[in-house]
Design an enzyme around this catalytic site. Structure first.
Site: not given
Ligand code: BGC
Length: 763
Positions: A358, A640
């Site tokens: 990502e 996260e």
């Protein structure tokens, strides 16, 4: 004015494998300096990533140059003074050239290659000024040659494979025999998008030695660097030619071995094939980076001496400008984790995460983190540059919606998406919020001027989307992404509705835009957008406020938004909303109940309505979900998810489980402003607000910040029943010092000490 380029792009016609990371090429050229050289200035960039050498010496210390921008709109080049490297007579120059962001694999769900083009290339020119007053430019173009080199494969996600037996020693020196090399193609390239580097380069910033070498239960050699970091390994090794050393990377261990599942498709594996030098050989990959704390080493010849492996920390070379410490070691570790999370995610672009497939410039993440970032490091040029890309990407969208990540790239989704950038509240709002933060923190009106069309275009786009009722956000939104109740496989399913979140953000961005117009002396726009912000606020209240400070949605995020964005303005209503928020927090056992968008606000909303104690109970909570839960689980960066690692030590089964995402670390800004008490009260800290609010059992706290006017500091300590506050006000700055239980006072430049009664509730 744009520099006129004489150079042409030289490109290796190198076959690419059908799958997997591709090899890097070597390119070389020679030139003659016809007289003694007084000055030599190099301009260079690549379609791909390059490392350039001149007469056998590597030019500069940049990593992964030219970095990542929205290349079609803005393609950065670097400039170097190379006078000492050029000599009269014959010279040579050459480069290693790999795919990087330009042509390498980018994005999730398998990702995409060749995003910006199918050919890599090098563009370089040297301006030579001779002692005799004449000058000439030598440049890439005809006559350049290429060859395969030692880098067999290099990808940002995949890692690098290097065969030292294939090095072409001396390739950037004059007289090197390149007769077996191929002529490079000269390819067309529009130089209109080229611009001189306007933000700090990525460099090797720090080296860390392993803190432990263990043999895992499955018999593997695992190095622990004691810190989740971003970069790569440098090895010193001696062994027979042809032996392969394999280095794998991961952020966490599971059952003693690397846990690579969270990396998804990022292979994150480097391989080095020895050339068999009896004196030993040293290697560090050039064209990749990994997010890791642990490394698995395979194929090492003999016993591994930990001194032979170093982690090289790589990120944008930002000046550190902010510090925080307090009497609580866990909070200090949390703050340190925020700093490391920032370092790992400011690798040329502000990314969501640095490890999996990502690593994109997700707008929502930096939207919430920008104030923290701007305190910790000088990010002014870095974010200005990124905002220009964002605006360019936004301009390419028909409705002028900013991308959800910038640089924008095509994404692969399980279901086809409608064309254009998806309008996402809290994400696209970065177009408005980030320039405002730069103004607030650096006094930068220029960034407001430059970004103004982008800021306004986004607010106008939302205005159209919302329609006459001014409510928007129904349908798919990221919303209060990853609140603690979001199921592992449905990160956007939040307690707070997307319509509430999106409408609140609409009002917020419209208000910031109106204030921007005021700063820029655009009175018409100021009136127009204040009117719009009022109307949206009215619509928000009509839909979500049941009266008396109560909302239709009883969530921490709903109240935090209504309070921090001043959607509730009436004092009595704000007081009631604050009470209700404090109750909601208490009802959850003082555990956090917010996701990406609510988290940066909740402590402010509590403290700002007199519930300092509740804010501290959230901040110092240790049970999951909470900030210190992560610290207690051994985190060295911010995760996260609140529970990226589950209480039993296993890794969250969700598809998205990074251990290095800065968004939830945005609370650090509250720690700076409220725990220590150092906040900007005027653009660029021209005026300071010193408003510490002790609590949480702390006995002292201190923050310092290198403002545009000089070093500012605010700190307090408990002296018996007294609160002692020490303040440093830089030259030309005034401070409003607002201590609990005391009338606010003004302070001018210099060092000051103030006393107030230590708040009973904070004892
Ligand atoms: C990223 C986030 C990002 C989000 C958008 C994720 O995959 O890692 O940080 O903001 O998608 O919802």
């Amino acid at each position: 004015m744009n520099h006129h380029w004489t150079a042409r792009v030289v490109s290796p016609r190198m076959p690419v494998p059908a799958e997997g990371a591709r090899p890097a090429a070597l390119l070389r050229g020679e030139f003659t300096a016809r007289a003694a050289v007084r000055s030599a200035r190099l301009r260079v960039t690549a379609l791909g990533v390059y490392e350039l050498e001149l007469n056998g010496t590597t030019v500069g210390d940049h990593v992964l140059a030219p970095g990542w921008t929205s290349y079609r709109h803005r393609h950065r080049y670097q400039s170097f003074d190379v006078t000492p490297l050029v000599r009269e007579g014959r010279n040579a120059w050459g480069a290693h050239l790999a795919d990087g962001w330009y042509r390498g694999l980018l994005g999730f769900n398998g990702g995409t290659r060749d995003v910006y083009g199918e050919r890599t290339g090098l563009l370089a020119e040297l301006r030579l000024e001779y002692a005799d007053g004449t000058a000439e430019t030598v440049a890439t173009g005809d006559g350049w040659r290429w060859s395969a080199g030692p880098v067999l494969a290099a990808g940002l996600y995949e890692g690098e494979e290097y065969d030292a037996r294939r090095e072409r020693a001396g390739f950037s020196e004059a007289g090197f025999d390149d007769s077996a090399w191929q002529p490079a193609d000269v390819i067309d390239f529009d130089t209109a998008a080229l611009f001189p580097a306007d933000s700090p380069p990525v460099r090797r910033i720090e080296h860390l030695a392993p803190v432990a070498v263990t043999t895992s239960p499955s018999g593997r050699t695992v190095l622990d660097f004691g810190q989740n970091l971003v970069g790569r390994l440098r090895i010193r090794v001696r062994g027979e030619a042809g032996r392969t050393v394999t280095l794998r990377h991961a952020e966490v261990l599971e059952d003693g071995d690397l846990c690579t599942r969270p990396l998804r498709h990022a292979v994150a594996t480097d391989r080095y094939v020895l050339r068999g030098d009896p004196a030993g050989e040293e290697w560090e990959p050039r064209f990749t980076f990994h997010g890791f704390r642990y490394a698995d080493v395979e194929g090492w010849p003999g016993d591994l001496d930990p001194a032979d492996v170093t982690a090289v920390v790589v990120h944008s070379d930002l000046r550190r400008t902010g510090w925080f410490t307090c009497s609580d070691a866990s909070l200090n570790r949390l703050h340190e984790n925020v700093v490391w999370g920032m370092r790992g995610n400011f690798v040329d672009v502000p990314t969501d995460c640095p490890q999996r497939d990502e690593r994109l410039g997700w707008t929502g993440d930096v939207q919430v983190f920008a104030p923290t970032a701007a305190f910790l490091h000088d990010v002014r040029d870095f974010l200005r540059s990124w905002l220009r890309d964002l605006a360019a990407d936004q301009g390419a969208d028909e409705r002028h919606v900013p991308p959800v990540f910038s640089p924008d790239i095509p994404v692969i989704t399980p279901v086809p998406l409608p064309p254009g950038n998806p309008p996402m509240a809290g994400w696209c709002d970065a177009a408005v919020v980030v320039p405002w933060v730069l103004y607030e923190r650096y006094g930068d009106t220029e960034v407001l001027r430059t970004q103004y069309p982008s800021m306004r275009a986004w607010v106008d786009a939302v205005d159209r989307l919302a329609g006459p009722d001014r409510i928007w956000g129904e349908g798919f939104q990221f919303g209060d992404w990853l609140d603690p109740t979001a199921p592992a496989d449905d990160p956007g399913r939040a307690m707070t509705s997307s319509a509430l979140v999106a409408t609140a953000y609409f009002a917020h961005s419209a208000r910031l835009l109106a204030r921007t117009a005021e700063v820029l002396d655009d009175h018409d726009d100021a009136t127009r957008y204040h009117t719009l912000a009022d109307a949206v606020r009215g619509a928000f209240l009509a839909r979500f406020h049941t009266g008396g400070g109560r909302l239709t949605e009883e969530t921490q995020t709903a109240y935090a938004l209504a309070l921090c964005f001043r959607l509730l303005e009436d004092d009595a209503e704000r007081a009631e909303a604050g009470r209700r928020l404090a109750d909601l927090v208490a009802e959850r056992g003082h555990r956090i109940g917010t996701g990406f968008l609510g988290t940066p606000l909740v402590c402010d909303a509590l403290a700002g309505t007199g519930h300092v104690d509740t804010a501290y109970r959230l901040l110092t909570q240790r049970a999951c979900p909470s900030w210190l839960y992560q610290v207690d689980m051994g985190a060295t960066t911010v995760w996260e998810r609140w529970d990226s690692m589950l209480p039993d030590g296993s890794v969250n089964p969700g598809e998205m489980t990074s251990f290095n995402h800065y968004a939830l670390g945005a609370v650090a800004d509250w720690m700076h402003r409220t725990v220590a008490g150092l906040a900007p009260a005027g653009p660029g800290y021209r005026r300071l607000l010193v408003r510490p609010r002790p609590g949480g059992g702390l006995t002292w706290a201190r923050a310092e910040h290198e403002t545009p006017y000089g070093r500012a500091g605010a700190g307090w300590s408990r002296e018996g029943d007294r609160l002692r506050v020490d303040v440093v006000v830089p030259p030309d700055v005034t401070a409003l010092v607002d201590l609990p239980g005391a009338e606010p006072v003004e302070a001018g430049p210099g060092r000051h000490t103030f006393y107030a009664p230590f708040p009973a509730a904070a004892r």
